[in-house]
Design an enzyme around this catalytic site. Structure first.
Site, PDB file in Angstrom:
ATOM      1  CB  ALA A  69      -1.176  -0.224   1.184  1.00 35.20           C
ATOM      2  N   GLY A 117       0.064  -5.454   0.766  1.00 37.03           N
ATOM      3  CA  GLY A 117      -0.977  -5.719  -0.084  1.00 37.03           C
ATOM      4  C   GLY A 117      -0.534  -6.218  -1.674  1.00 37.03           C
ATOM      5  CD  GLU A 120      -2.620  -8.318   2.567  1.00 39.47           C
ATOM      6  OE1 GLU A 120      -3.501  -8.559   3.777  1.00 39.47           O
ATOM      7  OE2 GLU A 120      -2.500  -6.917   2.393  1.00 39.47           O
ATOM      8  CD  GLU A 140       0.957  -5.756   5.663  1.00 38.52           C
ATOM      9  OE1 GLU A 140       0.297  -5.773   4.529  1.00 38.52           O
ATOM     10  OE2 GLU A 140       1.582  -6.961   6.064  1.00 38.52           O
ATOM     11  CG  MET A 326      35.924   4.187  15.152  1.00 34.01           C
ATOM     12  SD  MET A 326      34.165   3.860  15.103  1.00 34.01           S
ATOM     13  CE  MET A 326      33.940   4.187  16.588  1.00 34.01           C
ATOM     14  CG  ASP A 345      47.662   2.266  13.975  1.00 29.60           C
ATOM     15  OD1 ASP A 345      46.726   2.469  14.104  1.00 29.60           O
ATOM     16  OD2 ASP A 345      48.936   2.545  14.677  1.00 29.60           O
ATOM     17  CD  GLU A 404      36.961  12.716  19.798  1.00 23.72           C
ATOM     18  OE1 GLU A 404      35.742  13.526  19.726  1.00 23.72           O
ATOM     19  OE2 GLU A 404      37.092  12.337  18.954  1.00 23.72           O
ATOM     20  CE  LYS A 409      39.553  12.931  16.707  1.00 21.96           C
ATOM     21  NZ  LYS A 409      39.795  11.776  15.808  1.00 21.96           N
ATOM     22  CG  ASN A 502      28.104  12.234  21.297  1.00 25.03           C
ATOM     23  OD1 ASN A 502      27.277  11.250  22.018  1.00 25.03           O
ATOM     24  ND2 ASN A 502      28.872  12.028  20.776  1.00 25.03           N
ATOM     25  CE1 TYR A 661      17.037   3.354  11.578  1.00 25.09           C
ATOM     26  CE2 TYR A 661      17.514   5.358  10.168  1.00 25.09           C
ATOM     27  CZ  TYR A 661      16.766   4.296  10.501  1.00 25.09           C
ATOM     28  OH  TYR A 661      15.774   3.865   9.597  1.00 25.09           O
TER      29      TYR A 661
END
Length: 715
Positions: A69, A117, A120, A140, A326, A345, A404, A409, A502, A661
Site C-alpha cells: 500500500a 498488499g 495479498e 505490516e 573503530m 597506523d 579523540e 588530530k 551527543n 539509529y
C-alpha cells in the site's frame, strides 16, 4: 485492449488468456495507492464483462511486483476513526474476492518484491510462480498494524497456522526457497523463465490438470482444526509471539488473535474480523510512531540519494587513519560493501588489532552461513594495512579515526593533507570536537568534514556527516555517497559541540546525574527507562559507552554550553571515573561485568558503587516513574528543539531518526519530536514548570513556546 489506465492494463492474449499488468505511471515501483485500487475495480469490471476468457495471468511491467500500500496515504487515515479505516480496507478486499472468484483460473508471476498488499493480491490468485530474484512477505506488523487485505485469512489457510503466524509476526521478507518450502508459492523460476513457467502453470489449470476450485474452497473455508487443537496451538503461539514482540508492540499478538478469532469462519466473515483488528491497531500511538519512522526513513534516504547525485565522483578507494577497534570496524564495513580501503597506523600492533577486528566480523558471517570462505578472503584482501602513506595520492576519501584529542588530530590531519591529492576528501570520525576547529590545521578546509560513526561500526546504522564553516558541498556530497556505499544512514548536520546526537544525549545524562544527586537509585532509574522503551538505562548505557569517554564528552559539552550543561556538583559518573571504574572496557563501572559462557559481559550489581557515591548524593528517595521519565527526557527534548531551531539539523524527521539509529531510541515512540507530539506540548510545558528549579535545560525554547501558543505540532 480490455482495460487501460495509468496504473494497470488488461490485454487479451492468444489462447483466450487475459493479462492483468501493473505499471503505475510516473513511479519507479508499483504500489496500491487509492487510485490503483479504483483502477483495479475497473479492470475487474472489464474482466467480468469479457466473454470467452479461459484464464488470467497477473504480472508487473516494473522490476518489482507491488511493494504494498502507499504508506503516505495512511497518515491521513489514522485519525479518521474505525469506520473510515474499515471502508479503506473494504474496497480492495472486495477486489481481491472478485479476483479469487473469477470464472476461470488465475496465476501470478512474482518478478520482484511482493510485500503487504502486493503479496495479498498474490494470495488471492489461484497459483503463484516466483522469480529466484523475488521476495515476498507481510511486513505490516513492523508498522504497528496487521495485514488488512486478507493476509491473516488466506495465508494460514494456504500454508498453515504456525508458518503463517511466523511470517506475519516476524514481518520478515521471505526468499524463494523458503516460500516454496512453505507452499506459499507453487513454483520458482529464473527471471528469464518466469513468464513461461507462469503461463504453463495457468494452462495446466485451464486443461484441468490443476485443481483451482479446490484451492479456492480451502481459502474460503474455516481452518481445519478442532477446538482442542486450536486451544493448544494458539495458547502456545501467543505466548511465543508476546515474548518476542514485547509489551510495546501489540500488532504481532493482535494478528494471532485475529487468526484465532476467525479460524472457524468463512472468507467474508473472517475478513470482517481482520478489518476490525486493522482498525483497532491503526488508531494507536504505536502505529502512528512506526509509520512515521517508515516515512522518515524514506525522507532520509531521498536526501542521501540527492546528495549522492551531487557527488563529483564515486568513491573507488578509501583510507582510514588509526587501526584500532573503530578503524578496523570502518575498514571492515567499507571492504564488505565493496570499497577497497587502506588502513594506516603508526604501529604494527594497531594494524594487527584492526585486522583482527575485521577478521572476527567476517568469520562470524561465515559461521552463520551468510558468506563463503572465498568471499571472506576477497574482502580481507581489499583491506590494505600499511604503516606509510604509499598510494594515498590515489585515495578518494580518507577517514581519520585516531584518538579523540584535538592536538593529535590536528597533527595527523595536517600531515595527511600533505600526502593526498588536492581533490581527496578528508573526514574526521570525531564524536565531539568541532570540525571548524579541526579545519584550522588544514590548507584546504573546504575538502574537510566530519564523518562520525557509532560504535560498533558494523551494527550501528547512523553516520553523522558534519559540515564545518568552510566545508564545501563537494565534501559533503562525496562523504554522504561513501556512507551510502557503506550501507549507512547518513544525516547531514551543522558543526557545534557534540554535533546532534551527543549534544542531545548529554542533557539526558545530566538528568540522570541530577536524579542520583537528589537520592534516586541508579538501578531504579535504569529499570524505569528500560520499561519506557530504551534498550538500556542511563547507568548501563554509560558503562557501555565508557565512563572515561562520557566524562570527556561531558566536559566538552559543558564548555560549549555552560549556561545549561555545566553542572555545579560532582556527578556519580565522575566518581566512577576517579575510581578507575570505566565500564565494560575494564569490567567495572556502575555495574560489574563478568564474561558468560559465550564470552559476553554479564551485568551484575555491586554494593561498592553505592558506597562510592554516598558522600555525593542525598539520602535514598523514591521517585515516581512519571517523574523519572520527565526528568530524564525533558532535557533531551528541549536540546533537540534548540538544534532544530538553530539549523543544526534540517527536519524533525532527520533528528528523530538520528536518535533511533544512533542511540537506539525506542522505535514505537517514533523519536523525540514524535513523542512530544504524542504527549502534547501542554504536558511538556507542565513538566517544564514542575522541574524549573533543575536548571535552564528544563526550560522550553522560544520555538517550543511559539508552537504551544499556536497549537502546532512538529509533524
Amino acid at each position: 485492449m480490455i482495460y487501460q489506465s495509468d496504473a494497470l492494463t488488461v490485454e487479451r492474449m492468444d489462447g483466450d488468456i487475459a493479462e492483468l499488468r501493473f505499471d503505475l505511471q510516473g513511479e519507479s515501483v508499483n504500489k496500491f495507492d487509492q487510485a490503483t485500487v479504483r483502477h483495479l475495480t475497473g479492470a475487474l469490471d472489464a474482466l467480468e464483462a469479457e466473454t470467452g476468457l479461459k484464464g488470467l495471468l497477473v504480472t508487473s511491467a516494473k522490476p518489482v511486483f507491488i511493494v504494498g500500500a502507499d504508506i503516505t496515504e495512511f497518515t491521513g487515515l489514522f485519525g479518521a476513526g474505525a469506520d473510515e479505516l474499515k471502508g479503506f480496507t473494504a474496497v480492495n478486499n472486495a477486489n481481491f474476492n472478485r479476483l479469487q472468484n473469477l470464472p476461470f483460473p488465475s496465476c501470478v508471476a512474482i518478478n520482484g518484491y511482493a510485500l503487504g498488499g502486493g503479496f495479498e493480491i498474490c494470495l488471492a490468485c489461484d497459483f503463484r510462480v516466483m522469480s529466484t530474484a523475488a521476495k515476498v512477505g507481510l511486513p505490516e506488523t513492523k508498522l504497528g498494524i496487521l495485514p488488512g487485505w486478507g493476509g491473516t485469512v488466506r495465508l494460514p489457510r494456504i500454508i498453515g497456522v504456525d508458518e503463517a503466524v511466523t511470517w506475519i509476526a516476524s514481518a520478515a521478507e521471505q526468499r524463494p526457497d523458503a516460500a516454496l518450502k512453505a507452499r506459499a508459492v507453487d513454483a520458482v523460476a529464473g527471471p528469464d523463465e518466469l513468464r513461461e513457467v507462469a503461463l504453463s502453470t495457468l494452462q495446466s489449470a485451464i486443461d484441468g490438470k490443476l485443481d483451482y476450485a479446490g484451492r479456492r474452497a480451502q481459502k474460503s473455508s474455516p481452518l481445519p482444526m478442532n477446538d482442542t487443537e486450536a486451544m493448544m496451538a494458539f495458547f502456545t503461539t501467543k505466548q511465543m509471539v508476546q515474548q518476542q514482540a514485547g509489551k510495546h508492540y501489540p500488532a504481532p499478538v493482535k494478528a494471532v488473535e485475529v487468526i484465532e478469532q476467525a479460524r472457524g469462519m468463512g472468507l467474508e466473515e473472517a475478513l470482517e474480523v481482520e478489518a476490525a483488528g486493522f482498525a483497532e491497531l491503526a488508531v494507536t500511538d504505536v502505529a502512528a510512531a512506526l509509520v512515521g519512522v517508515f516515512l522518515n526513513d524514506q525522507l532520509l534516504g531521498k536526501k542521501a540519494r540527492d546528495w549522492e547525485k551531487k557527488a563529483d565522483k564515486k568513491v573507488a578507494q578509501a583510507a582510514v587513519l588509526g587501526a584500532g577497534i573503530m578503524g578496523g570496524g570502518i575498514a571492515y564495513q567499507s571492504a564488505y560493501k565493496g570499497v577497497p580501503i587502506k588502513m594506516k597506523d603508526i604501529d604494527q600492533k594497531g594494524l594487527d588489532l584492526g585486522l583482527k577486528e575485521a577478521n572476527k566480523l567476517l568469520a562470524k558471517r561465515v559461521d552463520r552461513g551468510r558468506m563463503t570462505p572465498v568471499k571472506m578472503g576477497e574482502v580481507l584482501n581489499s583491506i590494505d594495512p600499511t604503516l606509510t602513506y604509499g598510494g594515498f595520492d590515489n585515495v578518494d576519501i580518507v577517514v581519520e579515526a585516531v584518538v579523540e584529542n584535538p592536538k593529535v588530530k590536528h597533527a595527523v590531519l595536517a600531515e595527511t593533507e600533505g600526502q593526498i591529492s588536492e581533490d581527496t576528501i578528508l573526514a574526521s570520525n570525531t564524536s565531539t570536537i568541532s570540525i571548524t576547529h579541526l579545519a584550522e590545521a588544514l590548507k584546504r578546509p573546504e575538502n574537510f568534514c566530519g564523518m562520525h560513526f557509532f560504535n560498533p561500526v558494523h551494527a550501528m546504522p547512523l553516520v553523522e556527516v558534519i559540515r564545518g564553516e568552510k566545508t564545501s558541498d563537494k565534501a559533503v556530497a562525496r562523504t554522504v555517497a561513501y556512507a551510502n556505499r557503506m550501507g549507512k544512514k547518513a544525516v547531514v548536520v551543522q558543526d557545534c559541540p557534540g554535533f546532534l546526537v551527543n549534544r542531545v544525549l548529554f542533557p539526558y545524562f545530566d538528568g540522570f546525574s541530577k536524579l542520583l544527586r537528589d537520592g534516586a537509585d541508579f538501578q531504579a532509574v535504569d529499570k524505569v527507562m528500560e520499561r519506557w522503551g530504551w534498550p538500556m538505562g542511563p547507568a548501563y548505557l554509560m558503562d557501555v559507552v565508557g565512563i572515561d569517554t562520557g566524562v570527556h564528552a561531558a566536559g566538552v559539552m559543558a564548555e560549549g554550553f555552560p549556561d545549561r550543561m555545566k553542572l555545579d556538583f560532582k556527578t556519580a559518573t565522575e566518581v566512577m571515573f576517579e575510581n578507575e571504574r570505566l565500564g565494560q572496557k575494564n569490567g567495572i563501572g556502575f555495574y560489574e561485568y563478568v564474561e558468560d559462557k559465550r564470552g559476553k559481559p554479564r551485568k551484575t550489581v555491586t554494593e561498592t558503587t553505592y558506597e562510592l557515591i554516598k558522600p555525593h548524593v542525598a539520602e535514598r528517595t523514591e521517585f515516581s516513574e512519571e517523574d523519572i521519565v520527565a526528568r530524564m527526557m525533558l532535557p533531551m527534548a528541549t536540546e533537540m528543539a534548540r538544534c532544530l531551531e538553530e539549523g543544526i539539523v534540517g527536519t524533525p524527521a532527520e533528528a528523530d531518526l538520528a536518535l533511533l539509529y544512533g542511540l537506539g531510541f525506542p522505535p514505537f515512540r517514533g523519536g523525540v519530536f514524535r513523542w512530544m507530539d504524542t504527549v502534547g506540548l501542554n504536558y511538556i510545558s507542565d513538566a517544564s514548570e514542575k522541574f524549573a528549579q533543575l536548571g535552564k535545560v528544563y526550560e522550553l525554547t522560544e520555538g517550543m513556546k511559539a508552537k504551544l501558543a499556536a497549537g502546532e505540532t512538529y509533524y
